[in-house]
Design a protein around this motif. Structure first.
Motif, PDB file in Angstrom:
ATOM      1  N   VAL A   1       0.837  -1.224  -0.100  1.00 52.16           N
ATOM      2  CA  VAL A   1       0.015   0.037   0.059  1.00 52.16           C
ATOM      3  C   VAL A   1       1.110   1.325   0.061  1.00 52.16           C
ATOM      4  O   VAL A   1       1.993   1.241   0.712  1.00 52.16           O
ATOM      5  N   SER A   2       0.574   2.327  -0.861  1.00 51.68           N
ATOM      6  CA  SER A   2       1.347   3.370  -0.857  1.00 51.68           C
ATOM      7  C   SER A   2       1.332   4.151   0.637  1.00 51.68           C
ATOM      8  O   SER A   2       0.151   4.024   1.199  1.00 51.68           O
ATOM      9  N   LYS A   3       2.226   4.690   1.076  1.00 52.64           N
ATOM     10  CA  LYS A   3       2.347   5.443   2.174  1.00 52.64           C
ATOM     11  C   LYS A   3       1.253   6.561   2.273  1.00 52.64           C
ATOM     12  O   LYS A   3       0.553   6.548   3.280  1.00 52.64           O
ATOM     13  N   GLU A   4       1.114   7.193   1.053  1.00 50.49           N
ATOM     14  CA  GLU A   4      -0.041   8.169   0.834  1.00 50.49           C
ATOM     15  C   GLU A   4      -1.545   7.707   1.124  1.00 50.49           C
ATOM     16  O   GLU A   4      -2.131   8.388   1.771  1.00 50.49           O
ATOM     17  N   ALA A   5      -1.629   6.548   0.611  1.00 48.45           N
ATOM     18  CA  ALA A   5      -3.014   6.154   0.569  1.00 48.45           C
ATOM     19  C   ALA A   5      -3.349   5.590   1.872  1.00 48.45           C
ATOM     20  O   ALA A   5      -4.482   5.646   2.551  1.00 48.45           O
ATOM     21  N   GLU A   6      -2.226   4.914   2.590  1.00 50.49           N
ATOM     22  CA  GLU A   6      -2.338   4.613   4.084  1.00 50.49           C
ATOM     23  C   GLU A   6      -2.573   5.464   5.075  1.00 50.49           C
ATOM     24  O   GLU A   6      -3.448   5.641   6.030  1.00 50.49           O
ATOM     25  N   GLU A   7      -1.963   6.679   4.785  1.00 51.45           N
ATOM     26  CA  GLU A   7      -1.958   7.758   5.671  1.00 51.45           C
ATOM     27  C   GLU A   7      -3.409   8.541   5.323  1.00 51.45           C
ATOM     28  O   GLU A   7      -3.849   9.105   6.596  1.00 51.45           O
ATOM     29  N   TYR A   8      -3.832   8.355   4.451  1.00 51.29           N
ATOM     30  CA  TYR A   8      -5.215   9.022   4.164  1.00 51.29           C
ATOM     31  C   TYR A   8      -6.328   8.348   4.578  1.00 51.29           C
ATOM     32  O   TYR A   8      -7.259   8.713   5.434  1.00 51.29           O
ATOM     33  N   TRP A   9      -6.287   6.794   4.596  1.00 47.03           N
ATOM     34  CA  TRP A   9      -7.590   5.962   4.634  1.00 47.03           C
ATOM     35  C   TRP A   9      -7.495   5.342   6.170  1.00 47.03           C
ATOM     36  O   TRP A   9      -8.503   5.091   6.432  1.00 47.03           O
ATOM     37  N   GLY A  10      -6.221   5.135   6.576  1.00 44.36           N
ATOM     38  CA  GLY A  10      -6.211   4.497   7.770  1.00 44.36           C
ATOM     39  C   GLY A  10      -6.432   5.385   8.958  1.00 44.36           C
ATOM     40  O   GLY A  10      -6.455   6.448   8.897  1.00 44.36           O
ATOM     41  N   PRO A  11      -7.099   4.694   9.933  1.00 38.25           N
ATOM     42  CA  PRO A  11      -7.411   3.370  10.016  1.00 38.25           C
ATOM     43  C   PRO A  11      -8.824   3.103   9.647  1.00 38.25           C
ATOM     44  O   PRO A  11      -9.501   4.153   9.359  1.00 38.25           O
ATOM     45  N   VAL A  12      -9.252   2.033   9.553  1.00 33.73           N
ATOM     46  CA  VAL A  12     -10.699   1.599   9.218  1.00 33.73           C
ATOM     47  C   VAL A  12     -11.735   2.131  10.401  1.00 33.73           C
ATOM     48  O   VAL A  12     -11.447   2.014  11.460  1.00 33.73           O
ATOM     49  N   ASP A  13     -12.642   3.132   9.705  1.00 39.17           N
ATOM     50  CA  ASP A  13     -13.273   3.851  10.705  1.00 39.17           C
ATOM     51  C   ASP A  13     -14.608   2.859  11.401  1.00 39.17           C
ATOM     52  O   ASP A  13     -14.938   2.990  12.695  1.00 39.17           O
TER      53      ASP A  13
END
Length: 835
Positions: free
Chosen positions: A517-529
């Motif tokens: 997973v890209s850092k960008e995507a992970e930092e944007y979406w994580g964690p699962v709400d």
RNA sequence: GCCGGUGUGGUGGAAUGGUAGACACCAGGGACUUAAAAUCCCUUGGGAGCGAUCCCGUACCGGUUCGAGUCCGGUCACCGGCACCA
């Protein structure tokens, strides 16, 4: 106009397929919401009626969030490795990959029919090499960080599935999947050090919004206990160590017991005078499964180790030592001190072998049973310097003493075991390691991932317990990435839980071929709400995946400590029990059912199963009533967390409700403005539905919508009123809502679909009716009701109550001593006889 | 045995300590129909009474309160998880 659900649903599904209104946008400036449901295992049987319950619930939440202005990620995928597919493939002589593809196609068709707002462009499949490349990559990180190790150990072996099972997969001594008796088998296995994370897996629960029963179950499963390790000197060169949570009872020790598997018994062959007898006992124990050993626990067995003596460090007394299978090798030190006065198991053992039973905690009758004090305020006796202390004081006092004397230390133990991570089957992720005679176990270079599962002729399990891959010599024999010499690949595969450990991360960036997973995507979406899933995964998938996530956090691969901020859980959908006693009239018939089916006959509802013929297929329901009806019914069925029983009759009620919604268009005036007469019901309903969705109280939200519809029929409405019903209904029944939105002209007026509109807002002040019915109680008993203007002050209310005819009668000959007014609800008049 | 949960009409289920049974399903009665389906209207916790009304009722026993399905103590039953974990 008639509600033609089939045509309407087809029309809108096609439209959504084309317009993709559910696409999640990584990096959007809107606030993000990541809602997740456990991705299904694509079985040959197709979607079960249980699937739509959690799927619909989170779909409703996701749809509402979108209307509230969130950038929503609501993905779907398939957890497709696993035994049922492999077994189906073997039976029907089709390759598991083909079976999997067909099953996924069927599931996809069914899920699309239900109108879920999944972002299908992010769909993942754990059996796709592009996906499992990264499952293997994460495994390599675990390996490189010392979190994976290979060991030979007795494992739980299912002789029918021909597979090793994790502790979590053994239920009451039987294989979770096929129900066969599990036996013990020595096997070399890859293990993952989940125990290293035991403390964090418990402690970090405190900050999570998980339903309480999930937290409790995980804590119990990990089973942390704080106690003390105590060393005993023996008449051999070796000291022995026991683990106890009750150091206070050390003066009550009258013997010590060792587990039959303990290696010291081999070492002590010479000193043990009755070694043949001991050896025979050990062999008998090894033939029993763990479960059998537990089952037979009423009758304690064991053999004294003649010639072995042990010295109790607390009082210097010499006590005998026994071997007995009631002591488990896998917990603590494999040796236990026997305190028969205060431990029921020890009491049974001591009674059987005529050992002394010493009272060290007063308050019970130890001639009858062990005394285990319910609270820790019982008083110590016969315990030297501990005498007179409470248990609560004695535990730390003894601990401190033991530490000072050098024969004791504090120790924390866990029930949690390391995770057996290998399976001797074909349909799983290959483990990317090779074994080199010179270099040992060597990881494949990451550039060589994925290590693709080879195409084999026969993927049947082998009788010797080796993986089917072991027969593929071409594939097995390879060269060592380290020294270039000859080496063999690992032929076991990963368990079916591997791919699901991290899939929520892949959804964030599903097509990335450079990183998991890209850092960008992970930092944007994580964690699962918000993550919803079954209780049956609490100590399996949910715990495993928290473990992997924490590991990924430790190596800097993700930015949060926990994968899921919130966890909820749905109840199962049961079917009618065809053998239920309530189905028949006469006593004889009832008796016959009980005789034939036992306690099963006493349950009105049971798990759906083919053999009982009570399975409901979602396809049939959709065909007969439509997807929207299916969605509304499965939400209206009852409390989301509790089990519920499917009822074909009750489905019709949901269909009727949607018919009534649709037919409102025939009586609504053409005005696009809301009418003042309906203001209160509209605002009340918006409030109720808004609040209920956030708490997954979908049943009462739908009830509120039904009330709104009933009121519209009673009072009349305009299209302007109807638009609110359409918007509130749209998360629940998206197809009919869009159709009505179009037919009433709002689509043309706004240029948007209903799902793209803002979620309606309510005004608290407008949620109340102008006049209100209030209860009038006399001495706490309801006697009448009165109509009062909302917000009327206490004097007005009391005056109105006293003026009521019924109340007047009650007041005859009485005097009013007190009044209690609950604003807008009730007035209670306290009367007593006039003197 | 330990831990967690649940107990409300014929059924599924509602009720921030404030009118128990919302909303539905089933059942019964009626309207429309040649008929059926669909639809619409009415009744529907139990009991007494012609009736206005009254009594009883949220597993059981007790307590707190003006007022308890809801809070507290105890009992019983069922469901789920763990279980020789020292």
């Amino acid at each position: 106009m008639k509600y033609d659900f089939a045509a309407i649903e087809k029309k809108w599904q096609d439209k959504w397929e084309e317009l993709k209104p559910y696409a999640a946008v990584t990096g959007s400036a809107k606030p993000k919401f990541y809602g997740l449901i456990e991705f299904p295992y694509p079985s040959a049987a197709g979607l079960h009626v249980g699937h739509p319950r959690p799927f619909t619930a989170i779909d409703i939440v996701a749809r509402k969030k979108r209307m509230e202005g969130y950038n929503v990620l609501f993905p779907i995928g398939f957890d497709a490795f696993g035994l049922p597919t492999e077994n189906f493939a073997i039976k029907n002589h089709i390759h598991p990959a083909i079976v999997t593809r067909q099953n996924i196609e069927n599931f996809t068709r069914q899920l699309k029919m239900l109108g879920y707002s999944f972002d299908w462009d992010r769909c993942v499949d754990t059996t796709d090499p592009k996906y499992y490349k990264w499952t293997q990559w994460i495994f390599l990180q675990l390996f490189k960080n010392g979190m994976a190790y290979k060991t030979t150990m007795p494992i739980n072996w299912c002789p029918s599935c021909k597979i090793g099972l994790a502790n979590e997969e053994v239920v009451e001594g039987k294989c979770e999947r096929c129900g066969s008796d599990v036996v013990r088998k020595e096997k070399s296995q890859w293990m993952l050090r989940i125990t290293k994370y035991a403390d964090r897996l418990i402690d970090d629960l405190d900050d999570l919004d998980f339903i309480e029963r999930v937290k409790v179950q995980q804590k119990n499963w990990i089973g942390r206990s704080t106690g003390c390790e105590v060393s005993f000197k023996t008449n051999t060169p070796d000291d022995i160590t026991v683990y106890t949570t009750r150091a206070d009872t050390l003066f009550g020790v009258s013997y010590v017991v060792i587990s039959p598997e303990h290696p010291l018994l081999d070492k002590w062959q010479e000193q043990i005078e009755n070694r043949d007898e001991v050896q025979a006992y050990r062999e008998a124990a090894s033939r029993k499964s763990d479960f059998e050993r537990g089952e037979l626990n009423k009758d304690k067995t064991g053999v004294q180790l003649k010639g072995i003596e042990v010295i109790n460090p607390a009082n210097g007394e010499i006590v005998p030592m026994f071997v007995s299978d009631y002591v488990l090798m896998g917990y603590g030190t494999g040796i236990v001190m026997g305190v028969p006065g205060h431990d029921q198991r020890d009491w049974e053992f001591a009674t059987k072998f005529g050992l002394p039973i010493i009272e060290v905690v007063s308050g019970g009758d130890i001639t009858k049973e062990a005394f285990v004090a319910k609270d820790d305020s019982a008083i110590m006796v016969n315990s030297g310097f501990l005498n007179g202390m409470t248990v609560k004081e004695a535990i730390p006092a003894m601990k401190e003493y033991a530490v000072k004397q050098g024969w004791g230390r504090e120790k924390v133990n866990y029930k949690l075991r390391d995770w057996v991570f290998t399976r001797q089957r074909y349909w799983g992720e290959p483990i990317p390691l090779v074994n080199c005679e010179k270099c040992g176990w060597v990881p494949l270079p990451e550039s060589e991932l994925p290590l693709v599962l080879p195409n084999v002729e026969s993927y049947e399990p082998t009788d010797d317990g080796e993986s089917p891959l072991s027969k593929m010599t071409d594939w097995v024999n390879t060269t060592c990435p380290c020294c270039g010499g000859p080496a063999k690949r690992e032929t076991d595969t990963m368990p079916n839980w591997a791919g699901s450990n991290w899939y929520y991360l892949r959804y964030m960036d599903p097509h990335n071929d450079k990183e998991f997973v890209s850092k960008e995507a992970e930092e944007y979406w994580g964690p699962v709400d918000w993550y919803n899933g079954g209780m049956e995964h609490t100590t399996l998938h949910l715990l495993y995946s928290r473990f992997w996530h924490k590991f990924l956090y430790d190596i800097g691969a993700v930015h949060t400590k926990e994968p899921y901020a919130k966890r909820t859980s749905h109840g199962m959908i049961l079917g009618r029990n065809p053998h239920y006693v309530g189905n028949v009239e006469s006593e004889e018939e009832k008796q016959a059912l009980i005789e034939k089916y036992g306690s099963q006959a006493l349950r009105p509802a049971v798990k759906m199963s083919k053999s009982l013929g009570n399975v409901v297929n979602p396809d049939d329901v959709i065909k007969a009533y439509g997807a929207d009806t299916m969605r509304v019914y499965i939400m209206f069925i009852g409390d989301f967390e509790k089990t519920a029983t499917w009822s074909d009759e009750a489905v019709k009620g949901s269909k009727r409700f949607l018919d009534r919604c649709f037919n409102l268009m025939d009586i609504a005036s053409e005005s696009m403005e809301a009418t003042p007469a309906n203001e209160a019901i509209i605002h009340k309903t918006i409030k109720k539905v808004t609040e209920d969705i956030d708490q997954l109280k979908m049943n009462t939200a739908i009830a509120a919508l039904m009330t709104m519809v009933n009121e519209f029929y009673a009072k009349g409405l305009s299209r302007g009123d109807l638009q609110y019903l359409i918007l509130l209904l749209s998360p629940f029944a998206p197809h009919i809502a869009e159709e009505m939105w179009e037919l009433t002209g709002f689509a043309a007026k706004t240029g948007r679909m209903a799902m793209q509109m803002d979620w309606p807002k309510y005004d608290e002040a407008k949620t109340v009716d102008a006049v209100r019915e209030m209860a009038v109680q006399v001495n706490g008993k309801l006697r009448s009701t009165i109509q009062v203007a909302t917000g009327a002050d206490d004097e007005t209310v009391i005056a109105a109550a006293c003026a009521d005819e019924k109340i007047k009668r009650q007041m005859e000959g009485m005097q009013l001593v007190k009044t209690i007014v609950v604003k807008n609800k009730l007035v209670n008049l306290i009367l007593k006889p006039a003197k």
